[in-house]
Design a protein around this motif. Sequence first.
Motif, PDB file in Angstrom:
ATOM      1  N   SER A 154       0.828  -1.222   0.000  1.00 40.82           N
ATOM      2  CA  SER A 154       0.000   0.000   0.000  1.00 40.82           C
ATOM      3  C   SER A 154       0.852   1.257   0.000  1.00 40.82           C
ATOM      4  O   SER A 154       0.355   2.348   0.244  1.00 40.82           O
ATOM      5  CB  SER A 154      -1.019   0.055   1.146  1.00 40.82           C
ATOM      6  OG  SER A 154      -0.431   0.363   2.392  1.00 40.82           O
ATOM      7  N   TRP A 158       2.299   1.258  -5.001  1.00 43.39           N
ATOM      8  CA  TRP A 158       1.426   2.334  -5.477  1.00 43.39           C
ATOM      9  C   TRP A 158       2.198   3.444  -6.190  1.00 43.39           C
ATOM     10  O   TRP A 158       1.586   4.343  -6.771  1.00 43.39           O
ATOM     11  CB  TRP A 158       0.633   2.923  -4.315  1.00 43.39           C
ATOM     12  CG  TRP A 158      -0.505   2.062  -3.863  1.00 43.39           C
ATOM     13  CD1 TRP A 158      -0.935   0.887  -4.420  1.00 43.39           C
ATOM     14  CD2 TRP A 158      -1.375   2.315  -2.753  1.00 43.39           C
ATOM     15  NE1 TRP A 158      -2.005   0.387  -3.734  1.00 43.39           N
ATOM     16  CE2 TRP A 158      -2.299   1.233  -2.698  1.00 43.39           C
ATOM     17  CE3 TRP A 158      -1.461   3.316  -1.796  1.00 43.39           C
ATOM     18  CZ2 TRP A 158      -3.300   1.153  -1.728  1.00 43.39           C
ATOM     19  CZ3 TRP A 158      -2.458   3.240  -0.830  1.00 43.39           C
ATOM     20  CH2 TRP A 158      -3.370   2.171  -0.802  1.00 43.39           C
ATOM     21  N   HIS A 198      -7.973  -4.968  -0.330  1.00 46.86           N
ATOM     22  CA  HIS A 198      -7.014  -3.876  -0.116  1.00 46.86           C
ATOM     23  C   HIS A 198      -5.611  -4.463  -0.015  1.00 46.86           C
ATOM     24  O   HIS A 198      -5.413  -5.562   0.515  1.00 46.86           O
ATOM     25  CB  HIS A 198      -7.365  -3.119   1.162  1.00 46.86           C
ATOM     26  CG  HIS A 198      -6.675  -1.797   1.308  1.00 46.86           C
ATOM     27  ND1 HIS A 198      -5.351  -1.693   1.655  1.00 46.86           N
ATOM     28  CD2 HIS A 198      -7.140  -0.524   1.164  1.00 46.86           C
ATOM     29  CE1 HIS A 198      -5.019  -0.408   1.721  1.00 46.86           C
ATOM     30  NE2 HIS A 198      -6.080   0.324   1.420  1.00 46.86           N
ATOM     31  N   ARG A 200      -3.298  -3.672   1.894  1.00 42.15           N
ATOM     32  CA  ARG A 200      -2.849  -3.820   3.281  1.00 42.15           C
ATOM     33  C   ARG A 200      -3.848  -4.660   4.071  1.00 42.15           C
ATOM     34  O   ARG A 200      -4.171  -4.365   5.216  1.00 42.15           O
ATOM     35  CB  ARG A 200      -2.630  -2.458   3.924  1.00 42.15           C
ATOM     36  CG  ARG A 200      -1.809  -2.546   5.216  1.00 42.15           C
ATOM     37  CD  ARG A 200      -1.174  -1.239   5.657  1.00 42.15           C
ATOM     38  NE  ARG A 200      -1.709  -0.057   5.039  1.00 42.15           N
ATOM     39  CZ  ARG A 200      -2.621   0.755   5.597  1.00 42.15           C
ATOM     40  NH1 ARG A 200      -3.127   0.474   6.782  1.00 42.15           N
ATOM     41  NH2 ARG A 200      -3.021   1.841   4.955  1.00 42.15           N
TER      42      ARG A 200
END
Length: 235
Positions: A154, A158, A198, A200
Motif C-alpha cells: 500500500s 502504489w 485492499h 494492506r
Amino acid sequence: MAKTQIVSVIAAHPDDEILGCGGVIAGHVAKGDQVHVLILAEGITSRDGMADRGKCQADLSELAKAAHKANDILGVTSLTLQNLPDNRMDSLDRLDVIKMVEAFVQANASTVVYTHHAGDVNIDHRRIHEAVVTACRPIPGQRVSTLLFFEVASSTEWQPPVSAPVFAPNWFVDISAHLPSKLAALNAYASEMRPWPHARSVQALEHLARWRGATIGVAAAEAFILGRYIHKADR
C-alpha cells in the motif's frame, strides 16, 4: 556455528516493521539474534488533516499497545516508539532525523539494518530511507555491514514506475517457517489492516509472501533491495 547478529529495524509508522520484514524479524529471533525496532512517527494525526494530538490520545495509546503486542509476538529484543508527526516528516530538519537514527543504531551496536525503500509513495518512508542511508554511511568505525530496504504493501507498489526508483528486489529471505508469526503480528495491528482486496489486508500480505516465495522456489519469502554488504574476510 553462525555468530549471532545485532539487528535494527527502522520504520516510519506502527505496522511498517511487520509489513516489511515481520517474517525476517521472527527468523532472526529464532536464531538467537538481537532485534531492536525503532518506529519514528506516531501514525495517527495525518488522518484528520490536522496534527492535533490532543484529539487522538486514545487512538495513539491503542496503536502503541498494538505495536507492543505485535512485536512481542515476534519476540523482539526492544521496541522504541518515537512521536514524530505522521506524514509530515518532510517538515522536519533532516539532520535531526539522521541524528535520531544514528544514535539508535550506535546505541545498539547494530551490524544489520532494515529500513524503507527509497521510492515509496509515503513521504515519511522516503525521508527515513534517506536518514538511514546517511546514518549508516561506511565511515571508519561503522559497525553496520548489511543494509537492506524492504517493501511496504500500500505504498511501495502504489508508486508509478516513472515517478521514483522501482522496487526491484535482489535479496530474498525464506520465511516459510515464520509466516504464521508474521500473520499473527499483522492481526495484532487490527486497526491498521484493511479488508480484502485492499493491499494492506492480511490476505494480501499472505499472497505477497507466497508470491515472493514462489519466485525463489519456497513456500513464503520476503524480498529486499540490498543497499550495501561489507564482507569481512577472516584473518
